[in-house]
Scaffold this motif. Structure first.
Motif, PDB file in Angstrom:
ATOM      1  N   HIS A 182     -58.933  56.546 -25.381  1.00  0.00           N
ATOM      2  CA  HIS A 182     -59.620  57.616 -26.116  1.00  0.00           C
ATOM      3  C   HIS A 182     -61.056  57.227 -26.459  1.00  0.00           C
ATOM      4  O   HIS A 182     -61.962  58.062 -26.396  1.00  0.00           O
ATOM      5  CB  HIS A 182     -58.842  57.989 -27.373  1.00  0.00           C
ATOM      6  CG  HIS A 182     -57.593  58.761 -27.094  1.00  0.00           C
ATOM      7  ND1 HIS A 182     -57.594  60.008 -26.514  1.00  0.00           N
ATOM      8  CD2 HIS A 182     -56.294  58.463 -27.314  1.00  0.00           C
ATOM      9  CE1 HIS A 182     -56.355  60.444 -26.382  1.00  0.00           C
ATOM     10  NE2 HIS A 182     -55.546  59.513 -26.862  1.00  0.00           N
TER      11      HIS A 182
ATOM     12  N   THR B  79     -60.675  66.310 -28.074  1.00  0.00           N
ATOM     13  CA  THR B  79     -59.297  66.667 -28.395  1.00  0.00           C
ATOM     14  C   THR B  79     -59.063  66.374 -29.873  1.00  0.00           C
ATOM     15  O   THR B  79     -59.855  65.669 -30.519  1.00  0.00           O
ATOM     16  CB  THR B  79     -58.298  65.845 -27.559  1.00  0.00           C
ATOM     17  OG1 THR B  79     -58.415  64.470 -27.941  1.00  0.00           O
ATOM     18  CG2 THR B  79     -58.542  66.006 -26.069  1.00  0.00           C
ATOM     19  N   THR B  80     -57.975  66.891 -30.398  1.00  0.00           N
ATOM     20  CA  THR B  80     -57.631  66.634 -31.791  1.00  0.00           C
ATOM     21  C   THR B  80     -57.476  65.132 -32.027  1.00  0.00           C
ATOM     22  O   THR B  80     -57.969  64.606 -33.028  1.00  0.00           O
ATOM     23  CB  THR B  80     -56.325  67.366 -32.163  1.00  0.00           C
ATOM     24  OG1 THR B  80     -56.494  68.754 -31.881  1.00  0.00           O
ATOM     25  CG2 THR B  80     -55.987  67.183 -33.620  1.00  0.00           C
ATOM     26  N   THR B  81     -56.828  64.452 -31.103  1.00  0.00           N
ATOM     27  CA  THR B  81     -56.658  63.000 -31.236  1.00  0.00           C
ATOM     28  C   THR B  81     -58.002  62.293 -31.233  1.00  0.00           C
ATOM     29  O   THR B  81     -58.235  61.385 -32.039  1.00  0.00           O
ATOM     30  CB  THR B  81     -55.770  62.461 -30.092  1.00  0.00           C
ATOM     31  OG1 THR B  81     -54.513  63.139 -30.119  1.00  0.00           O
ATOM     32  CG2 THR B  81     -55.556  60.965 -30.218  1.00  0.00           C
ATOM     33  N   GLU B  82     -58.908  62.711 -30.361  1.00  0.00           N
ATOM     34  CA  GLU B  82     -60.235  62.096 -30.327  1.00  0.00           C
ATOM     35  C   GLU B  82     -60.979  62.321 -31.634  1.00  0.00           C
ATOM     36  O   GLU B  82     -61.660  61.420 -32.132  1.00  0.00           O
ATOM     37  CB  GLU B  82     -61.038  62.641 -29.138  1.00  0.00           C
ATOM     38  CG  GLU B  82     -60.542  62.140 -27.804  1.00  0.00           C
ATOM     39  CD  GLU B  82     -61.128  62.863 -26.610  1.00  0.00           C
ATOM     40  OE1 GLU B  82     -60.994  62.332 -25.490  1.00  0.00           O
ATOM     41  OE2 GLU B  82     -61.711  63.958 -26.767  1.00  0.00           O
TER      42      GLU B  82
ATOM     43  N   THR C 296     -54.003  52.861 -25.708  1.00  0.00           N
ATOM     44  CA  THR C 296     -54.213  54.304 -25.890  1.00  0.00           C
ATOM     45  C   THR C 296     -55.513  54.551 -26.642  1.00  0.00           C
ATOM     46  O   THR C 296     -56.291  55.449 -26.280  1.00  0.00           O
ATOM     47  CB  THR C 296     -53.024  54.932 -26.642  1.00  0.00           C
ATOM     48  OG1 THR C 296     -51.839  54.706 -25.885  1.00  0.00           O
ATOM     49  CG2 THR C 296     -53.230  56.416 -26.880  1.00  0.00           C
TER      50      THR C 296
ATOM     51  N   LEU D 179     -52.033  55.522 -36.169  1.00  0.00           N
ATOM     52  CA  LEU D 179     -51.607  56.652 -35.339  1.00  0.00           C
ATOM     53  C   LEU D 179     -50.302  56.374 -34.582  1.00  0.00           C
ATOM     54  O   LEU D 179     -49.836  57.230 -33.824  1.00  0.00           O
ATOM     55  CB  LEU D 179     -52.716  57.028 -34.348  1.00  0.00           C
ATOM     56  CG  LEU D 179     -54.055  57.458 -34.962  1.00  0.00           C
ATOM     57  CD1 LEU D 179     -55.059  57.786 -33.868  1.00  0.00           C
ATOM     58  CD2 LEU D 179     -53.878  58.639 -35.909  1.00  0.00           C
TER      59      LEU D 179
ATOM     60  N   HIS E  22     -59.598  62.670 -34.588  1.00  0.00           N
ATOM     61  CA  HIS E  22     -58.991  61.751 -35.564  1.00  0.00           C
ATOM     62  C   HIS E  22     -59.525  60.335 -35.359  1.00  0.00           C
ATOM     63  O   HIS E  22     -59.853  59.643 -36.331  1.00  0.00           O
ATOM     64  CB  HIS E  22     -57.465  61.746 -35.446  1.00  0.00           C
ATOM     65  CG  HIS E  22     -56.816  63.010 -35.869  1.00  0.00           C
ATOM     66  ND1 HIS E  22     -56.949  63.546 -37.125  1.00  0.00           N
ATOM     67  CD2 HIS E  22     -56.010  63.857 -35.196  1.00  0.00           C
ATOM     68  CE1 HIS E  22     -56.265  64.667 -37.208  1.00  0.00           C
ATOM     69  NE2 HIS E  22     -55.684  64.887 -36.039  1.00  0.00           N
TER      70      HIS E  22
END
Length: 154
Positions: A128, A95-98, A124, A118, A100
């Motif tokens: 991830h 994912t985009t968060t992963e 959280t 973040l 980052h």
């Protein structure tokens, strides 16, 4: 087995281990170089093509041409904002968060620092990190995530 045979077998095992380690190091270096090349291509792509697309948007053109330009821009963004892991087959639908978080881990940031950057909880980030480990196939292994990611230069 004679003592000579045991010594020969031990020496052979040591040589095989050294060869295996050398091959692992070469594979890691090869992965690093591939990712570096992909990152450079994507960076150059963003710097050299998007300014012209932006300039074209200010020009007079037909409705059809504007539609085609919008499609081209959308596809260019899709390509340029994809990550090099996916291009190399090293990525498992991060994912985009992963992505980052991966980049921050590679920079040596700890979970607490990443959470602060973040604006999320440490839990959280742990969630991830576990997903990243699972997608990389190193979940439940004694493999340091920072070391693993930097060995790939993801």
């Amino acid at each position: 087995m004679t003592s000579n045979a045991l010594e020969n077998r031990d020496a052979m095992e040591i040589r095989l281990k050294n060869i295996s380690d050398a091959l692992d190091a070469l594979i890691e270096q090869n992965n690093k170089e591939k990712i570096d090349i992909c990152e450079k291509i994507l960076s150059d792509f963003k710097k050299s093509i998007f300014p012209f697309v932006d300039k074209m948007k200010t020009e007079q053109m037909s409705s059809a041409a504007r539609t085609y330009l919008a499609i081209i821009e959308s596809k260019l963004e899709e390509i340029s904002y994809s990550n090099p892991y996916h291009m190399l087959g090293l990525e498992q639908n991060f994912t985009t968060t992963e992505i980052h978080i991966i980049e921050l881990i590679k920079q040596g940031k700890r979970s607490k620092e990443i959470a602060g950057l973040l604006n999320v909880s440490i839990a959280t980030i742990s969630f991830h990190r576990n997903n990243i480990r699972k997608k990389l196939g190193i979940k439940n292994k004694k493999q340091n995530l920072f070391s693993f990611l930097n060995s790939l230069v993801i």
